[in-house]
Motif scaffolding. Structure first.
Motif, mmCIF file in Angstrom:
data_model
loop_
_atom_site.group_PDB
_atom_site.id
_atom_site.type_symbol
_atom_site.label_atom_id
_atom_site.label_comp_id
_atom_site.label_asym_id
_atom_site.label_seq_id
_atom_site.Cartn_x
_atom_site.Cartn_y
_atom_site.Cartn_z
ATOM 1 N N TYR A 235 -53.775 -95.517 32.675
ATOM 2 C CA TYR A 235 -54.967 -96.160 33.231
ATOM 3 C C TYR A 235 -55.095 -97.527 32.589
ATOM 4 O O TYR A 235 -55.219 -97.649 31.370
ATOM 5 C CB TYR A 235 -56.194 -95.291 32.926
ATOM 6 C CG TYR A 235 -57.478 -95.678 33.629
ATOM 7 C CD1 TYR A 235 -57.503 -95.968 34.997
ATOM 8 C CD2 TYR A 235 -58.689 -95.718 32.942
ATOM 9 C CE1 TYR A 235 -58.688 -96.285 35.636
ATOM 10 C CE2 TYR A 235 -59.882 -96.028 33.574
ATOM 11 C CZ TYR A 235 -59.878 -96.314 34.928
ATOM 12 O OH TYR A 235 -61.062 -96.619 35.569
ATOM 13 N N GLY A 236 -54.967 -98.551 33.408
ATOM 14 C CA GLY A 236 -55.071 -99.907 32.875
ATOM 15 C C GLY A 236 -53.779 -100.435 32.303
ATOM 16 O O GLY A 236 -53.768 -101.477 31.646
ATOM 17 N N ILE A 237 -52.676 -99.720 32.516
ATOM 18 C CA ILE A 237 -51.352 -100.135 32.047
ATOM 19 C C ILE A 237 -50.332 -99.604 33.045
ATOM 20 O O ILE A 237 -50.573 -98.584 33.702
ATOM 21 C CB ILE A 237 -51.065 -99.597 30.620
ATOM 22 C CG1 ILE A 237 -49.653 -99.995 30.140
ATOM 23 C CG2 ILE A 237 -51.236 -98.094 30.545
ATOM 24 C CD1 ILE A 237 -49.349 -99.587 28.698
ATOM 25 N N SER A 238 -49.207 -100.310 33.173
ATOM 26 C CA SER A 238 -48.127 -99.854 34.050
ATOM 27 C C SER A 238 -46.807 -100.290 33.428
ATOM 28 O O SER A 238 -46.790 -101.192 32.574
ATOM 29 C CB SER A 238 -48.271 -100.501 35.432
ATOM 30 O OG SER A 238 -48.071 -101.904 35.315
ATOM 31 N N PRO A 239 -45.697 -99.682 33.841
ATOM 32 C CA PRO A 239 -44.393 -100.141 33.335
ATOM 33 C C PRO A 239 -44.171 -101.621 33.617
ATOM 34 O O PRO A 239 -43.602 -102.341 32.778
ATOM 35 C CB PRO A 239 -43.394 -99.270 34.118
ATOM 36 C CG PRO A 239 -44.161 -98.011 34.407
ATOM 37 C CD PRO A 239 -45.572 -98.466 34.677
ATOM 38 N N GLU A 240 -44.643 -102.098 34.750
ATOM 39 C CA GLU A 240 -44.471 -103.513 35.099
ATOM 40 C C GLU A 240 -45.265 -104.412 34.139
ATOM 41 O O GLU A 240 -44.783 -105.479 33.723
ATOM 42 C CB GLU A 240 -44.934 -103.770 36.542
ATOM 43 C CG GLU A 240 -44.045 -103.140 37.612
ATOM 44 C CD GLU A 240 -44.183 -101.614 37.706
ATOM 45 O OE1 GLU A 240 -45.224 -101.063 37.276
ATOM 46 O OE2 GLU A 240 -43.247 -100.968 38.223
ATOM 47 N N ALA A 241 -46.483 -103.976 33.792
ATOM 48 C CA ALA A 241 -47.306 -104.774 32.868
ATOM 49 C C ALA A 241 -46.663 -104.823 31.484
ATOM 50 O O ALA A 241 -46.698 -105.855 30.809
ATOM 51 C CB ALA A 241 -48.724 -104.199 32.786
ATOM 52 N N VAL A 242 -46.059 -103.702 31.069
ATOM 53 C CA VAL A 242 -45.367 -103.678 29.779
ATOM 54 C C VAL A 242 -44.221 -104.699 29.804
ATOM 55 O O VAL A 242 -44.029 -105.470 28.848
ATOM 56 C CB VAL A 242 -44.824 -102.260 29.468
ATOM 57 C CG1 VAL A 242 -43.919 -102.293 28.235
ATOM 58 C CG2 VAL A 242 -45.975 -101.279 29.265
ATOM 59 N N ALA A 243 -43.488 -104.729 30.922
ATOM 60 C CA ALA A 243 -42.357 -105.664 31.036
ATOM 61 C C ALA A 243 -42.832 -107.110 30.943
ATOM 62 O O ALA A 243 -42.165 -107.949 30.316
ATOM 63 C CB ALA A 243 -41.610 -105.421 32.351
ATOM 64 N N VAL A 244 -43.969 -107.422 31.541
ATOM 65 C CA VAL A 244 -44.493 -108.793 31.464
ATOM 66 C C VAL A 244 -44.880 -109.140 30.025
ATOM 67 O O VAL A 244 -44.573 -110.230 29.532
ATOM 68 C CB VAL A 244 -45.709 -108.989 32.409
ATOM 69 C CG1 VAL A 244 -46.319 -110.379 32.220
ATOM 70 C CG2 VAL A 244 -45.288 -108.788 33.868
ATOM 71 N N ALA A 245 -45.541 -108.192 29.337
ATOM 72 C CA ALA A 245 -45.925 -108.439 27.935
ATOM 73 C C ALA A 245 -44.678 -108.670 27.079
ATOM 74 O O ALA A 245 -44.661 -109.563 26.219
ATOM 75 C CB ALA A 245 -46.738 -107.270 27.393
ATOM 76 N N VAL A 246 -43.625 -107.895 27.324
ATOM 77 C CA VAL A 246 -42.370 -108.063 26.584
ATOM 78 C C VAL A 246 -41.777 -109.444 26.869
ATOM 79 O O VAL A 246 -41.339 -110.167 25.957
ATOM 80 C CB VAL A 246 -41.369 -106.948 26.960
ATOM 81 C CG1 VAL A 246 -39.964 -107.293 26.480
ATOM 82 C CG2 VAL A 246 -41.824 -105.612 26.378
ATOM 83 N N LYS B 122 -36.494 -103.664 32.659
ATOM 84 C CA LYS B 122 -37.325 -103.228 31.524
ATOM 85 C C LYS B 122 -38.391 -102.232 32.004
ATOM 86 O O LYS B 122 -38.645 -101.209 31.365
ATOM 87 C CB LYS B 122 -37.979 -104.429 30.848
ATOM 88 C CG LYS B 122 -36.976 -105.285 30.076
ATOM 89 C CD LYS B 122 -37.625 -106.536 29.514
ATOM 90 C CE LYS B 122 -36.585 -107.422 28.845
ATOM 91 N NZ LYS B 122 -36.685 -108.829 29.266
ATOM 92 N N ALA B 123 -39.002 -102.549 33.146
ATOM 93 C CA ALA B 123 -40.029 -101.638 33.683
ATOM 94 C C ALA B 123 -39.406 -100.291 34.047
ATOM 95 O O ALA B 123 -39.999 -99.239 33.800
ATOM 96 C CB ALA B 123 -40.691 -102.267 34.921
#
Lengths: 94, 258
Positions: A75-86, A60-61
């Motif tokens: 800034y304050g967001i990353s593809p990895e963080a998006v994947a965790v939220a998903v 996903k990331a």
């Protein structure tokens, strides 16, 4: 389905989405992060549309990273963080 | 792009009578574009609000951030700004809000973190001059030993950088918590779990009237970078009023992330 993830050292990343036929749909990523240009938010949502719900966080990331390309600044967001939220949305925990 | 210095510019101050929330949103867009086009010198704008509102960040979900019923009940408008970052709860006289508009060469080559700290160094000096132990807290907070004072947001458009900050002067925390939805996850890595305790406003920290705090800030800016009185050009105001109506007051923009 709704999931939230406070990225360590970053900002809050929120995912609202549905799953149809095992795939992510109606994906809305939001939060108090910073993205330039601002149109990049739509790229993230579109990149996740149709991704299998069972895909790994890494996959996903990678989909998000590929859609953003090298010129989007985060800034304050990353593809990895998006994947965790998903992932949290899929488990439907805030 | 080679880096420019504060002193390369003749900074202008714009501080005019209270204006409605949507017009403030529009003025940020218009003045950033005017500085980008080199039609306006770099500018510090101090905001005065004519109505209570919630301002949400460009990437925030309207539904997730704001309790629409509570906002309606309290007569609080909801507007969305062009920069990222978090929601702020505004009542006239309760915050000190300012924007800086500059060519983005001023922060050329800097990381986001460096650019935020750089744009607010003068205000940290001003707060310290008021006896507040204040510092820039990455990613985008102005913090003090007593608690958070304010938050910053930056965005770049067409060769200009917009940096704006809202600091709490006084705050009705009860009303704020009715209107803003502040989730547990957001507070998960903060030192305190209580949103009410997270903000410590300038009024209690300085005991000074708001106008005097602003005057001390302007002195700090003037001393550091120079500052001359300026005004809004009629064409800028006209364009901002047009944008306030056609964009910033519309459901299409405010609900762009539903």
């Amino acid at each position: 389905m709704h999931g939230e993830y406070k990225m360590p050292g970053g900002k809050l990343v929120v995912a609202d989405l549905e799953v149809r036929d095992g795939k992510l749909t109606r994906v809305w990523i939001s939060g108090d992060f910073f993205l330039e240009p601002d149109s990049a938010l739509t790229l993230i949502d579109v990149a996740l549309e149709g991704v299998p719900a069972v895909a790994s966080d890494e996959k996903k990331a990678a989909a998000v990273r590929a859609a953003l390309g090298p010129n989007v600044r985060m800034y304050g967001i990353s593809p990895e963080a998006v994947a965790v939220a998903v992932q949290r949305a899929l488990e439907d925990r805030a | 792009m080679s880096r420019t210095q504060w002193s390369d510019y003749k900074w202008r101050l714009v501080h005019v009578a209270p204006q409605p929330p949507a017009l403030h949103m529009a003025l940020d867009e218009v003045l950033t574009d005017e500085v980008a086009a080199r039609r306006r010198p770099p500018t510090l704008r101090i905001w005065e609000w004519s109505a209570s509102c919630v301002v949400i960040g460009r990437f925030q979900s309207l539904r997730n951030e704001v309790d629409a019923d509570a906002a309606r009940r309290h007569g609080i408008q909801v507007v969305r700004r062009i920069s990222g970052g978090g929601a702020m709860f505004i009542e006239p006289g309760n915050t000190i809000t300012y924007s800086l508009y500059a060519p983005d060469s001023l922060v050329a080559g800097m990381s986001f973190q460096e650019a935020y700290e750089f744009m607010d160094a003068w205000v940290i000096d001003a707060l310290q001059g008021l006896g507040i132990d204040a510092w820039y807290q990455p990613l985008n907070d102005i913090a003090s030993t007593a608690g958070k004072i304010g938050g910053a947001a930056q965005t770049r458009r067409g060769g200009a950088v917009l940096h704006h900050v809202t600091m709490a002067y006084d705050i009705d925390t009860t009303k704020m918590l009715q209107v803003l939805r502040i989730g547990r996850e957001k507070l998960s890595d903060k030192a305190t779990q209580s949103a009410a305790k997270r903000v410590d406003p300038l009024r209690s920290q300085t005991g000074m009237p708001r106008a005097e705090v602003i005057e001390r800030m302007l002195e700090s800016f003037r001393k550091a970078h120079g500052l001359a009185f300026g005004k809004l050009e009629p064409a800028e105001l006209a364009r901002a009023q047009e944008l306030a109506a056609s964009k910033f007051s519309t459901e299409a923009w405010t609900g762009i992330v539903p």
